[in-house]
Design a protein around this motif. Structure first.
Motif, short mmCIF file in Angstrom:
data_model
loop_
_atom_site.label_atom_id
_atom_site.label_comp_id
_atom_site.label_asym_id
_atom_site.label_seq_id
_atom_site.Cartn_x
_atom_site.Cartn_y
_atom_site.Cartn_z
N ARG A 33 0.82 -1.21 0.00
CA ARG A 33 0.00 0.00 0.00
C ARG A 33 0.86 1.26 0.00
O ARG A 33 0.50 2.27 -0.61
N LYS A 34 1.98 1.23 0.68
CA LYS A 34 2.89 2.38 0.64
C LYS A 34 3.45 2.59 -0.76
O LYS A 34 3.64 3.73 -1.19
N ARG A 35 3.69 1.51 -1.48
CA ARG A 35 4.16 1.63 -2.87
C ARG A 35 3.09 2.28 -3.74
O ARG A 35 3.40 3.13 -4.57
N VAL A 36 1.86 1.86 -3.56
CA VAL A 36 0.77 2.48 -4.32
C VAL A 36 0.65 3.96 -3.97
O VAL A 36 0.45 4.81 -4.85
N LEU A 37 0.80 4.29 -2.70
CA LEU A 37 0.74 5.69 -2.27
C LEU A 37 1.86 6.51 -2.91
O LEU A 37 1.64 7.65 -3.32
N ARG A 38 3.04 5.93 -3.03
CA ARG A 38 4.14 6.65 -3.70
C ARG A 38 3.80 6.94 -5.15
O ARG A 38 4.03 8.05 -5.64
N TRP A 39 3.24 5.95 -5.85
CA TRP A 39 2.84 6.17 -7.25
C TRP A 39 1.74 7.23 -7.32
O TRP A 39 1.68 8.01 -8.28
N TYR A 40 0.89 7.25 -6.35
CA TYR A 40 -0.18 8.25 -6.29
C TYR A 40 0.42 9.65 -6.26
O TYR A 40 -0.01 10.54 -6.99
N PHE A 41 1.42 9.84 -5.42
CA PHE A 41 2.06 11.16 -5.33
C PHE A 41 2.86 11.49 -6.58
O PHE A 41 2.85 12.63 -7.06
N VAL A 42 3.57 10.52 -7.13
CA VAL A 42 4.39 10.76 -8.32
C VAL A 42 3.51 11.15 -9.51
O VAL A 42 3.82 12.09 -10.26
N LEU A 43 2.41 10.45 -9.70
CA LEU A 43 1.53 10.71 -10.84
C LEU A 43 0.65 11.95 -10.63
O LEU A 43 -0.01 12.39 -11.58
N PHE A 44 0.67 12.49 -9.44
CA PHE A 44 -0.09 13.72 -9.19
C PHE A 44 0.52 14.90 -9.96
O PHE A 44 -0.19 15.80 -10.39
N ILE A 45 1.84 14.87 -10.16
CA ILE A 45 2.53 15.96 -10.85
C ILE A 45 2.07 16.08 -12.31
O ILE A 45 1.67 17.16 -12.74
N PRO A 46 2.10 15.00 -13.12
CA PRO A 46 1.61 15.15 -14.49
C PRO A 46 0.11 15.45 -14.57
O PRO A 46 -0.33 16.13 -15.50
N LEU A 47 -0.67 14.97 -13.60
CA LEU A 47 -2.10 15.29 -13.59
C LEU A 47 -2.30 16.79 -13.48
O LEU A 47 -3.07 17.38 -14.26
N VAL A 48 -1.63 17.42 -12.55
CA VAL A 48 -1.75 18.87 -12.37
C VAL A 48 -1.20 19.60 -13.60
O VAL A 48 -1.77 20.60 -14.06
N HIS A 49 -0.11 19.10 -14.17
CA HIS A 49 0.49 19.72 -15.35
C HIS A 49 -0.50 19.73 -16.52
O HIS A 49 -0.72 20.77 -17.14
N TYR A 50 -1.08 18.59 -16.82
CA TYR A 50 -2.01 18.53 -17.95
C TYR A 50 -3.31 19.26 -17.65
O TYR A 50 -3.95 19.78 -18.57
N PHE A 51 -3.69 19.32 -16.38
CA PHE A 51 -4.87 20.12 -16.03
C PHE A 51 -4.62 21.59 -16.33
O PHE A 51 -5.47 22.26 -16.94
N THR A 52 -3.48 22.10 -15.93
CA THR A 52 -3.18 23.52 -16.20
C THR A 52 -3.00 23.77 -17.69
O THR A 52 -3.40 24.82 -18.20
N GLN A 53 -2.39 22.80 -18.39
CA GLN A 53 -2.24 22.96 -19.84
C GLN A 53 -3.60 23.05 -20.53
O GLN A 53 -3.79 23.85 -21.44
#
Length: 160
Positions: A61-81
């Motif tokens: 579950r901690k590994r999944v949480l890490r991926w959650y945080f890592v993938l949050f960056i491109p989500l915000v990037h494409y949202f602003t784009q």
């Protein structure tokens, strides 16, 4: 109790996210996505905090949480784009990351199967006081997961 409330609110927000497509009402869809992401993060932290410190499911579950945080960056990037700069194709990439977050959520909950290794669940016919209680059917790990998430009252679990 707070983890339970976060779980219910994230489920309701996901329902709103799926029910209101981005092409129908962009602002409402984004509001539901924001609520979903916020309460899913609270759910993740709460479940990890409540799980056994020595369990393998906590590590997964901690590994999944890490991926959650890592993938949050491109989500915000494409949202602003998409939202502020109207870059062609940004909405498609943004929606891809929305579905990745839902998949990570499912993966996080699926890790609960690890917690049920060695658990046997049985259903008994008859009530506890009538003396007729006898095993009706043997269940395995997936049935235990159903018991864990939906809590059928007729199932009785015992550890092996």
């Amino acid at each position: 109790m707070m983890v339970c409330i976060a779980g219910l609110l994230r489920t309701a927000a996901l329902g709103g996210l799926v029910y209101v497509p981005v092409v129908d009402d962009h602002d409402t869809h984004d509001l539901f996505l924001t609520i979903y992401l916020m309460f899913t993060m609270a759910w993740f932290f709460g479940i990890i905090h409540l799980s056994d410190r020595q369990s393998q499911s906590r590590v997964y579950r901690k590994r999944v949480l890490r991926w959650y945080f890592v993938l949050f960056i491109p989500l915000v990037h494409y949202f602003t784009q998409h939202r502020f700069y109207q870059v062609p194709g940004a909405l498609s990439k943004y929606s891809f990351f929305e579905y990745v977050f839902v998949a990570l959520d499912l993966l996080f909950d699926l890790v609960g199967v690890v917690e049920f290794e060695g658990v046997e669940v049985r259903v008994y016919k008859g009530g506890p006081d009538d003396g007729l209680a006898r095993p009706a059917k043997k269940f395995f790990v997936w049935d235990a997961v159903v018991f864990y998430f939906f809590g059928f009252p007729t199932l009785r679990a015992r550890s092996l």
